[in-house]
Design a protein around this motif. Structure first.
Motif: not given
Length: 518
Positions: A266-278
């Motif tokens: 879940w950490a990998v998924l959270a990092s990817f999507f938060s950085i991608f959106v911002l």
């Protein structure tokens, strides 16, 4: 600028132009490395000897530590979302306002150019001077828009297409190349030429009328100066700096905070999507802040200049300076019939009071029942006729059906005319006696002796007393001959119909006639 159409669903927009103007590749270059870094940090922080499934799905840290890390990352991400969204919104406003100001500038200057072309003299002896001035004005207007677009571009020497300047004296062009503001010099040349040619008779209009062109030129350059405001004043540097610093700090803290808050998967998924959106929001703001460049998402300035030149060249055509001729035919044009712009379908307007449209006449000829009532007078009666036509060449026959209520005129359609459209119209038909005047179609099918020697025109009423006073028949009308035989009324209605109409009791004054075409 990328020209696209979203369509009904818009899904194809996500998969087109993924290289030239899309922000996805740039955002992925920031999101993928961050997700990989999160994976390694979460692997290093996992509990020694823990099962791979447990390390990836179940939290291995103390609940308080995981909760604190998750709360910190959530708050930091929310703050960054607000900061970046505010900057992106301001960037979009700058992009939209820049395009609006350029279109306003073009509209004002084209109105001024069109007005000057319309003001030129039509005297044959001044035709050479008029043509020379028109060509000079066209070249100056093309050069004016080119220099205006160069002023708002990041590259002030950016080339644009213009109409060739062959024929303009070289000294003036050399002076223009050394001028600090070329738009102001060209605008002054145009306005001065208007004053000089007004004195020579090339622009023979009153000064108040000619001043409208001056006003349009002034409004155009004001809009251009507002567009220069966007080009010369960037997004405030302190806001841009702090936004970039916070975003870099967020990129560095996200892997550690995500690895402490949630398991590795879940950490990998959270990092990817938060950085991608911002970072998508960040790159969107950068793309739109300066809309006058040559990038894929900038305004189409090259196309704007090409269309401007085409508009100028079009007005130089002699056919554009002469209004079209019009062959006015009162019998046809007074009806103001409506038609589709592609001439695929024609529509008939609603008829005026006391007139019968061509469509209702066509319905009678193709096999419809007609009910004509005359609401005027206490003894108004109604008679119903039915026309039946077995073929296009055969003459219609009529049959008296009976009485109907006054105040109503109805045409009920049949399957023989499927192309007719439904419409409802109000018509008032005056009645001067207890006997209802025959419809226009009945009179038209009768002999000239029965019509009283009157000529029947489209739109005439059924009453001969009304038609005899019309402008068309005032000179050609003759005394009405007596109807032959006892079975003929004064307007051609069979005697059986009039006797049937007279047998009904008196009725009050009715409503306006209603015609229903189906």
């Amino acid at each position: 600028m990328i020209d696209y159409r979203a369509g009904n669903w818009g899904f194809h927009v996500a998969f087109t132009h993924c290289i030239g103007g899309s922000l996805v590749p740039k955002a992925l270059t920031m999101a993928i490395p961050n997700a990989i870094l999160t994976f390694f940090i979460a692997t290093l922080l996992q509990k020694p000897g823990a099962d791979e499934f447990e390390a990836g799905i179940v939290t291995v840290f103390h609940p308080d530590t995981a909760g604190a890390a998750g709360m910190a990352m959530t708050a930091f991400t929310a703050v960054m979302t607000f900061v970046l969204y505010n900057r992106s919104s301001i960037a979009y406003d700058r992009w939209w306002e820049g395009g609006t100001l350029l279109q306003k500038t073009r509209g004002e200057w084209f109105n001024a150019y069109s007005s000057i072309m319309a003001f030129t003299s039509t005297k044959p002896e001044l035709e050479p001077q008029v043509t020379e001035y028109q060509h000079l004005l066209a070249r100056l207007m093309s050069l004016l828009m080119c220099c205006g677009l160069q002023q708002v571009s990041p590259n002030r020497d950016r080339p644009f297409e213009i109409i060739d300047l062959e024929g303009i004296d070289p000294e003036s062009l050399d002076f223009l190349n050394t001028a600090p503001d070329k738009v102001e010099i060209i605008l002054q040349w145009i306005q001065r030429s208007m004053v000089l040619h007004a004195q020579t008779g090339v622009l023979p209009v009153a000064p108040p009328i000619l001043s409208r062109a001056f006003q349009e030129f002034s409004r155009g350059i004001v809009n251009l100066q507002n567009a220069r405001k966007i080009a010369d004043f960037p997004y405030p540097y302190p806001l841009a700096q702090i936004s970039m610093v916070l975003q870099m700090l967020h990129w560095l803290m996200t892997p550690l905070g995500a690895a402490l808050a949630v398991p590795r998967f879940w950490a990998v998924l959270a990092s990817f999507f938060s950085i991608f959106v911002l970072w998508c929001i960040h790159f969107n703001a950068i793309e739109l802040e300066f809309p006058f460049g040559s990038r894929a998402n900038d305004l189409p300035m090259v196309q704007l200049q090409q269309e401007w030149n085409e508009s100028i060249r079009t007005l130089l055509d002699k056919r554009a300076t002469k209004p079209p001729l019009f062959d006015y035919q009162p019998d046809f044009h007074d009806d103001l019939n409506m038609a589709m712009s592609d001439a695929s379908e024609y529509k008939r307007p609603k008829k005026k009071a006391g007139r019968q449209s061509l469509r209702s006449r066509a319905s009678i000829r193709t096999g419809h029942s007609v009910r004509i009532n005359h609401p005027k007078g206490a003894n108004a009666k109604s008679v119903v006729f039915r026309t039946r036509q077995t073929s296009e060449d055969s003459a219609p026959t009529r049959q008296v059906l009976g009485e109907q209520m006054p105040g109503e005129r109805e045409i009920s359609g049949s399957s023989t005319a499927p192309a007719l459209k439904s419409e409802t119209e109000d018509v008032r038909v005056p009645a001067t006696s207890s006997t209802a005047p025959a419809p226009v179609e009945e009179i038209q099918s009768s002999s000239p002796e029965q019509r009283g020697g009157l000529e029947l025109h489209p739109g005439d009423t059924a009453d001969p007393d009304d038609r005899i006073n019309s402008p068309r028949n005032r000179q050609t009308a003759q005394p009405t001959a007596q109807s032959e035989g006892a079975g003929q009324s004064r307007a051609g209605i069979p005697a059986s119909a009039t006797s049937m109409a007279s047998s009904s009791p008196p009725v009050p004054r009715g409503d306006p006639l209603h015609v229903h075409n189906v």
